[in-house]
Design an enzyme around this catalytic site. Sequence first.
Site, mmCIF file in Angstrom:
data_model
loop_
_atom_site.group_PDB
_atom_site.id
_atom_site.type_symbol
_atom_site.label_atom_id
_atom_site.label_comp_id
_atom_site.label_asym_id
_atom_site.label_seq_id
_atom_site.Cartn_x
_atom_site.Cartn_y
_atom_site.Cartn_z
ATOM 1 N N GLU A 180 0.839 -1.212 0.000
ATOM 2 C CA GLU A 180 0.000 0.000 0.000
ATOM 3 C C GLU A 180 0.869 1.254 0.000
ATOM 4 O O GLU A 180 1.792 1.381 0.808
ATOM 5 C CB GLU A 180 -0.888 -0.017 1.243
ATOM 6 C CG GLU A 180 -2.281 0.467 0.978
ATOM 7 C CD GLU A 180 -3.058 -0.428 0.025
ATOM 8 O OE1 GLU A 180 -3.179 -0.028 -1.144
ATOM 9 O OE2 GLU A 180 -3.543 -1.484 0.433
ATOM 10 N N HIS A 181 0.550 2.166 -0.935
ATOM 11 C CA HIS A 181 1.287 3.417 -1.124
ATOM 12 C C HIS A 181 2.718 3.165 -1.615
ATOM 13 O O HIS A 181 3.548 4.060 -1.598
ATOM 14 C CB HIS A 181 1.298 4.280 0.144
ATOM 15 C CG HIS A 181 -0.018 4.961 0.399
ATOM 16 N ND1 HIS A 181 -0.230 6.298 0.167
ATOM 17 C CD2 HIS A 181 -1.197 4.474 0.840
ATOM 18 C CE1 HIS A 181 -1.484 6.608 0.473
ATOM 19 N NE2 HIS A 181 -2.094 5.514 0.883
ATOM 20 N N THR A 182 2.988 1.946 -2.016
ATOM 21 C CA THR A 182 4.302 1.640 -2.591
ATOM 22 C C THR A 182 4.343 1.955 -4.083
ATOM 23 O O THR A 182 5.424 2.144 -4.633
ATOM 24 C CB THR A 182 4.637 0.148 -2.389
ATOM 25 O OG1 THR A 182 3.464 -0.613 -2.716
ATOM 26 C CG2 THR A 182 5.039 -0.136 -0.954
ATOM 27 N N SER A 218 -11.565 0.678 -6.211
ATOM 28 C CA SER A 218 -11.268 1.300 -7.496
ATOM 29 C C SER A 218 -12.389 1.182 -8.522
ATOM 30 O O SER A 218 -12.207 0.643 -9.617
ATOM 31 C CB SER A 218 -9.947 0.780 -8.077
ATOM 32 O OG SER A 218 -9.393 1.803 -8.869
ATOM 33 N N SER A 219 -13.521 1.737 -8.162
ATOM 34 C CA SER A 219 -14.598 1.874 -9.150
ATOM 35 C C SER A 219 -14.126 2.738 -10.309
ATOM 36 O O SER A 219 -14.604 2.597 -11.436
ATOM 37 C CB SER A 219 -15.840 2.482 -8.498
ATOM 38 O OG SER A 219 -15.607 3.817 -8.076
ATOM 39 N N SER A 220 -13.164 3.625 -10.036
ATOM 40 C CA SER A 220 -12.673 4.513 -11.099
ATOM 41 C C SER A 220 -11.846 3.740 -12.126
ATOM 42 O O SER A 220 -12.071 3.882 -13.332
ATOM 43 C CB SER A 220 -11.856 5.660 -10.501
ATOM 44 O OG SER A 220 -10.764 5.202 -9.741
ATOM 45 N N GLU A 257 -6.531 9.603 -14.964
ATOM 46 C CA GLU A 257 -6.768 9.845 -13.536
ATOM 47 C C GLU A 257 -5.905 11.017 -13.044
ATOM 48 O O GLU A 257 -6.358 11.869 -12.290
ATOM 49 C CB GLU A 257 -6.452 8.570 -12.754
ATOM 50 C CG GLU A 257 -6.828 8.639 -11.317
ATOM 51 C CD GLU A 257 -7.876 7.610 -10.901
ATOM 52 O OE1 GLU A 257 -8.186 7.581 -9.728
ATOM 53 O OE2 GLU A 257 -8.373 6.845 -11.742
ATOM 54 N N ASP A 290 -4.001 0.331 -9.728
ATOM 55 C CA ASP A 290 -5.403 0.013 -10.002
ATOM 56 C C ASP A 290 -5.603 -0.484 -11.430
ATOM 57 O O ASP A 290 -6.260 -1.497 -11.669
ATOM 58 C CB ASP A 290 -6.280 1.252 -9.796
ATOM 59 C CG ASP A 290 -6.206 1.791 -8.376
ATOM 60 O OD1 ASP A 290 -5.616 1.122 -7.511
ATOM 61 O OD2 ASP A 290 -6.739 2.894 -8.146
HETATM 62 P P1 ADP Z 1 -12.701 4.515 -5.972
HETATM 63 O O1 ADP Z 1 -11.850 4.157 -4.813
HETATM 64 O O2 ADP Z 1 -14.004 3.779 -5.941
HETATM 65 O O3 ADP Z 1 -11.990 4.399 -7.266
HETATM 66 P P2 ADP Z 1 -12.674 7.259 -6.728
HETATM 67 O O4 ADP Z 1 -13.001 8.510 -5.993
HETATM 68 O O5 ADP Z 1 -11.330 7.097 -7.307
HETATM 69 O O6 ADP Z 1 -13.058 6.053 -5.760
HETATM 70 O O7 ADP Z 1 -13.691 7.085 -7.924
HETATM 71 C C1 ADP Z 1 -15.074 7.202 -7.687
HETATM 72 C C2 ADP Z 1 -15.688 8.046 -8.800
HETATM 73 O O8 ADP Z 1 -15.760 7.268 -10.009
HETATM 74 C C3 ADP Z 1 -17.104 8.452 -8.524
HETATM 75 O O9 ADP Z 1 -17.173 9.607 -7.729
HETATM 76 C C4 ADP Z 1 -17.627 8.704 -9.939
HETATM 77 O O10 ADP Z 1 -17.187 9.963 -10.415
HETATM 78 C C5 ADP Z 1 -16.918 7.630 -10.722
HETATM 79 N N1 ADP Z 1 -17.780 6.448 -10.825
HETATM 80 C C6 ADP Z 1 -17.704 5.294 -10.123
HETATM 81 N N2 ADP Z 1 -18.686 4.435 -10.480
HETATM 82 C C7 ADP Z 1 -19.395 5.062 -11.429
HETATM 83 C C8 ADP Z 1 -20.546 4.720 -12.229
HETATM 84 N N3 ADP Z 1 -21.171 3.534 -12.096
HETATM 85 N N4 ADP Z 1 -20.964 5.618 -13.143
HETATM 86 C C9 ADP Z 1 -20.344 6.810 -13.286
HETATM 87 N N5 ADP Z 1 -19.284 7.196 -12.581
HETATM 88 C C10 ADP Z 1 -18.817 6.353 -11.663
HETATM 89 MG MG MG Z 2 -10.163 5.462 -7.664
#
Ligand code: ADP
Ligand code: MG
Length: 385
Positions: A34-36, A129-131, A163, A175
């Site tokens: 982590e953070h590496t 990492s939804s992003s 990003e 990620d």
């Molecule tokens: P994470 O740790 O989940 O990556 P981030 O802050 O890096 O958190 O990314 C989250 C952002 O990604 C959300 O605020 C949004 O802008 C975008 N995001 C995530 N899921 C979706 C989705 N299903 N549709 C549109 N944007 C999304």
């Molecule tokens: Mg993210």
Amino acid sequence: MSDQQSILSGFRGRFGRDADALWSGPGRVNLIGEHTDYNDGFVFPFAINRRAVVALALRDDRMLRVASSFTEEIVEISLDDLSPETVSGWSAYPLGVAWALGQKGADLAAVAGFDAYIDSDVPIGAGLSSSAAIECATAVALDEVWNLGFDKQVLVRVGQLAENKVVGAPTGILDQSASLLGQTDAAVFLDCRSFESEVIPLGFDAAGLELLVIDTKVSHAHATGGYADRRASCETGARLMGVASLRDLTVADLPRAESVLDEETHRRVRHILTENQRVLDTVRVLREDGPGALGALLDASHASMRDDFEISVAELDLAVETARTAGALGARMTGGGFGGSAIALTPHALIPAVQQAVADAFTAAGFTAPDMFVVRAAAGAGRLS
Ligand code: ADP
Ligand code: MG
């Protein structure tokens, strides 16, 4: 991941026509390291069985239109206007990838616009990492429909560039590497200096082990929070130690670090050096002794983040301690910190007991109820249909 029919009908509902195809990108969990990543060090994440799906169709003109199941908004921009300054909010992830592909050599003057609809079951801001899931799903989709033929290493950099420059979060390649390179029941051992990666079998299935994610629901903000601050500490530590990055140091350098650095910077540096060693140890232990022997490394990683790097919060500490007491082999916070999720490596039969214990402990502490679910190591981003 929602079923494919509902994603295709979501696309139809927004754009009034059919998608050409579906691509998906997984979220990730970082098993250790982590953070590496931004210190040119080692990380060991895996892609998980929660994914963002992008339904996409090319257009006859130069417009880009993006939509998501999580909002009614449709964001529109011409390819001719695409820049880090002209996109913002959630659309910065998919549109940032389109821009970043241009930066990495795609001729955006020669490609067609697209309509894209995103659906995802990667929880937002949970440290999964939804992003990157969106970036990587979009990257593989555009690589295909724009006939780019970029290899996955380049697509990793594309996601990172989106990003860093478009979203404005100073994150490394962890990620996107996990999301693009992951494989079933395996993790990605990644050297963030050379960008070399090796897929290492985890053997969780055979050992009857599960990875339980405990999402504390405490939200973090990478772009503005302590993440950038920790990154700056690492740069300061490297400069004062006379090296280009902390990767040039090992645990053998810790005595010198203690004499050269102020107390806080020394602890920040100590986390990075010991964490790099723990990643190497994790890969070795997996090969020699199997996943059942990883507990102590996970525990030590958490202690280092809590005490030396100071990126944990009370909810994460409670999740980790309670999971351990209830039978997890090892547990740690994962992701950037200041909230998000903890992970607990747990024998299959003990998952309900660990979940109950954590739920009870959070109630007793007056914390918001956490979300808990098992994740499995899954395949990386690619075309779905
Ligand atoms: P994470 O740790 O989940 O990556 P981030 O802050 O890096 O958190 O990314 C989250 C952002 O990604 C959300 O605020 C949004 O802008 C975008 N995001 C995530 N899921 C979706 C989705 N299903 N549709 C549109 N944007 C999304
Ligand atoms: Mg993210």
